[in-house]
Each structure stands twice: as C-alpha cells, then as structure tokens.
Design a protein around this motif. Structure first.
Motif, PDB file in Angstrom:
ATOM      1  N   SER A 289       0.785  -1.280  -0.204  1.00 53.33           N
ATOM      2  CA  SER A 289      -0.072   0.106  -0.029  1.00 53.33           C
ATOM      3  C   SER A 289       0.875   1.217   0.154  1.00 53.33           C
ATOM      4  O   SER A 289       0.611   2.111  -0.672  1.00 53.33           O
ATOM      5  CB  SER A 289      -1.001  -0.103   1.401  1.00 53.33           C
ATOM      6  OG  SER A 289      -1.600   1.081   1.400  1.00 53.33           O
TER       7      SER A 289
ATOM      8  N   ARG B  27      -9.195   1.354  -3.337  1.00 50.28           N
ATOM      9  CA  ARG B  27      -9.960   2.624  -3.694  1.00 50.28           C
ATOM     10  C   ARG B  27      -9.073   3.645  -3.241  1.00 50.28           C
ATOM     11  O   ARG B  27      -8.909   4.672  -3.857  1.00 50.28           O
ATOM     12  CB  ARG B  27     -10.975   2.742  -2.221  1.00 50.28           C
ATOM     13  CG  ARG B  27     -11.818   3.831  -2.420  1.00 50.28           C
ATOM     14  CD  ARG B  27     -12.811   4.266  -1.242  1.00 50.28           C
ATOM     15  NE  ARG B  27     -11.989   4.251   0.066  1.00 50.28           N
ATOM     16  CZ  ARG B  27     -12.810   4.113   1.370  1.00 50.28           C
ATOM     17  NH1 ARG B  27     -14.017   3.881   1.299  1.00 50.28           N
ATOM     18  NH2 ARG B  27     -12.017   4.333   2.331  1.00 50.28           N
ATOM     19  N   GLU B  28      -7.994   3.645  -2.525  1.00 52.76           N
ATOM     20  CA  GLU B  28      -6.744   4.727  -2.291  1.00 52.76           C
ATOM     21  C   GLU B  28      -6.421   4.927  -3.737  1.00 52.76           C
ATOM     22  O   GLU B  28      -6.161   6.077  -3.927  1.00 52.76           O
ATOM     23  CB  GLU B  28      -6.151   4.546  -1.166  1.00 52.76           C
ATOM     24  CG  GLU B  28      -6.604   4.607   0.383  1.00 52.76           C
ATOM     25  CD  GLU B  28      -7.365   5.993   0.333  1.00 52.76           C
ATOM     26  OE1 GLU B  28      -6.663   6.915   0.311  1.00 52.76           O
ATOM     27  OE2 GLU B  28      -8.533   6.039   0.943  1.00 52.76           O
TER      28      GLU B  28
ATOM     29  N   SER C 126       1.255   3.913  -3.185  1.00 49.85           N
ATOM     30  CA  SER C 126       0.740   5.253  -2.816  1.00 49.85           C
ATOM     31  C   SER C 126       1.958   6.513  -3.127  1.00 49.85           C
ATOM     32  O   SER C 126       1.572   7.534  -3.376  1.00 49.85           O
ATOM     33  CB  SER C 126       0.251   5.576  -1.444  1.00 49.85           C
ATOM     34  OG  SER C 126       1.233   5.248  -0.500  1.00 49.85           O
TER      35      SER C 126
ATOM     36  N   GLU D  88      -8.557   6.408  -6.437  1.00 49.35           N
ATOM     37  CA  GLU D  88      -8.609   7.947  -6.021  1.00 49.35           C
ATOM     38  C   GLU D  88      -7.546   8.763  -6.484  1.00 49.35           C
ATOM     39  O   GLU D  88      -7.977   9.785  -6.886  1.00 49.35           O
ATOM     40  CB  GLU D  88      -9.519   8.004  -4.744  1.00 49.35           C
ATOM     41  CG  GLU D  88     -10.731   7.547  -4.659  1.00 49.35           C
ATOM     42  CD  GLU D  88     -11.548   7.580  -3.215  1.00 49.35           C
ATOM     43  OE1 GLU D  88     -10.460   7.978  -2.246  1.00 49.35           O
ATOM     44  OE2 GLU D  88     -12.412   7.425  -3.187  1.00 49.35           O
ATOM     45  N   GLN D  89      -6.380   8.466  -5.970  1.00 52.15           N
ATOM     46  CA  GLN D  89      -5.010   8.971  -6.049  1.00 52.15           C
ATOM     47  C   GLN D  89      -4.974   9.162  -7.867  1.00 52.15           C
ATOM     48  O   GLN D  89      -4.282  10.264  -8.257  1.00 52.15           O
ATOM     49  CB  GLN D  89      -4.151   8.346  -5.653  1.00 52.15           C
ATOM     50  CG  GLN D  89      -4.029   8.425  -4.019  1.00 52.15           C
ATOM     51  CD  GLN D  89      -2.796   7.482  -3.505  1.00 52.15           C
ATOM     52  OE1 GLN D  89      -1.987   7.264  -4.232  1.00 52.15           O
ATOM     53  NE2 GLN D  89      -3.016   7.785  -2.198  1.00 52.15           N
TER      54      GLN D  89
ATOM     55  N   HIS E 266      -9.414  -1.647   0.569  1.00 53.43           N
ATOM     56  CA  HIS E 266      -9.194  -0.058   0.865  1.00 53.43           C
ATOM     57  C   HIS E 266      -7.892   0.568  -0.044  1.00 53.43           C
ATOM     58  O   HIS E 266      -8.070   1.597  -0.478  1.00 53.43           O
ATOM     59  CB  HIS E 266      -8.712  -0.001   2.402  1.00 53.43           C
ATOM     60  CG  HIS E 266      -8.331   1.430   2.770  1.00 53.43           C
ATOM     61  ND1 HIS E 266      -9.356   2.176   3.071  1.00 53.43           N
ATOM     62  CD2 HIS E 266      -7.432   1.945   2.952  1.00 53.43           C
ATOM     63  CE1 HIS E 266      -8.901   3.461   3.511  1.00 53.43           C
ATOM     64  NE2 HIS E 266      -7.488   3.393   3.278  1.00 53.43           N
ATOM     65  N   VAL E 267      -7.016  -0.412  -0.196  1.00 56.47           N
ATOM     66  CA  VAL E 267      -5.872   0.203  -1.093  1.00 56.47           C
ATOM     67  C   VAL E 267      -6.336   0.387  -2.503  1.00 56.47           C
ATOM     68  O   VAL E 267      -5.977   1.230  -3.223  1.00 56.47           O
ATOM     69  CB  VAL E 267      -4.635  -1.032  -1.186  1.00 56.47           C
ATOM     70  CG1 VAL E 267      -3.686  -1.002  -2.307  1.00 56.47           C
ATOM     71  CG2 VAL E 267      -4.106  -1.133   0.300  1.00 56.47           C
TER      72      VAL E 267
END
Length: 180
Positions: free
Chosen positions: A12, A142-143, A16, A146-147, A139-140
C-alpha cells in the motif's frame, strides 16, 4: 498473519508513493499479466476465466499503480469463490475510450450481504471469516484509484457473486507528458 499484514501495508505504501509518469498501456496485456500472477490459484480453485477488452484508442495511465488495484480485486474474486458451485468463473471486461478506462471484474463467488457491500472498502473491514487478509486490500484499491483520479464500486448479491467496477480517466498524450 503478521507477515501478511506487513506485506499488505508495504504494498500500500509503495503504490501510494509511486510518482511514475503515465505511460501508454495495453489493457488486455495488463489484465493478462495480473491473471498470470494468479494462474496457480485459479487452476487450484478450478475457476474459468474470461477476458474481453475493447480498446481502439491509446490508454495512458500509471500502469504499476493500476496493476496493484486490479490484483487486489482479482485476488478477492479467487479467494471468495464458492466451492459449492460446480462451475466457478471470473470474467474481466475492459473498455477504453478517449476519455476513460473501465474494468469490470465479475464472479459467481459467495457474494456479500448489503451491509458488507457498503463497508468493504473501509480499512481493516473483513466481511467474512473466510477472509485470509486483514481488511486492507480493497481499501488500497479505493485509495490507489482515487489518487489516480478514478473510482471503484461494487454490486454484490449474497451467494450469487460480485461485480467490481474500476474506472479511471484516460490521460491524453499531452497529459501523459505533463504539458498543459
């Protein structure tokens, strides 16, 4: 279990922090690479896989980040396949147009109840005891999306299966090169 949590968190954080420039991507090839990473699990679970991609224009995105997101969704489709079904399947449908890229990952797994469906992207949420993870993977997804300016959603029917919808903007050549 702790090792899995550390691996998930590391992945993750890595995804990111990637600031790699957008590049031209062949969506069918990318989907094929992700599925190849899971070929042994797919074979062990006796899951039929179908890939259909419509891409008549160039696609620009951060391939490594999208690959992380897609891998988590496919891993979940495999993990939550329904052993009671004679014919298990995962269908990956991709579409690329001038403005966007969408990928649907459809399975006939165990599905989710409505309350689970609404929480599945929350950090550390595990919807079932069958879950081998720690509630980090989706969750990863989605993040990461979105990024990248995209989104993810899910529609699921308990004991029938799930459909994950991943969407991203298609960067133009000018956007990919960082020009205005």
């Amino acid at each position: 279990m702790v090792k899995r949590m550390v691996d998930d968190l590391e992945q993750s954080l890595e995804s990111s922090q990637k600031n790699a420039p957008d590049q031209q991507v062949d969506l069918a090839e990318l989907i094929g690479k992700v599925l190849a990473d899971y070929s042994e699990k797919i074979r062990e679970q006796n899951i039929a896989v179908t890939i259909k991609v419509e891409q008549h224009v160039k696609l620009y995105m951060n391939e490594s980040r999208f690959r992380v997101a897609l891998a988590h969704v496919i891993d979940n489709a495999i993990q939550f396949s329904d052993d009671e079904k004679k014919k298990k399947f995962i269908e990956v449908l991709g579409n690329v147009n001038f403005t966007s890229c969408s990928v649907n990952v459809i399975d006939n797994g165990i599905g989710m109840e409505r309350v689970t469906e609404s929480k599945v992207f929350d950090l550390f949420y595990r919807g079932t005891e069958k879950s081998k993870g720690l509630g980090i993977g989706l969750h990863v997804v989605r993040e990461v999306l979105e990024q990248m300016g995209g989104s993810v959603s899910v529609h699921s029917v308990y004991k029938a299966g799930s459909k994950f919808f991943l969407w991203l903007p298609n960067k133009t050549v000018r956007d990919a090169n960082g020009a205005n």
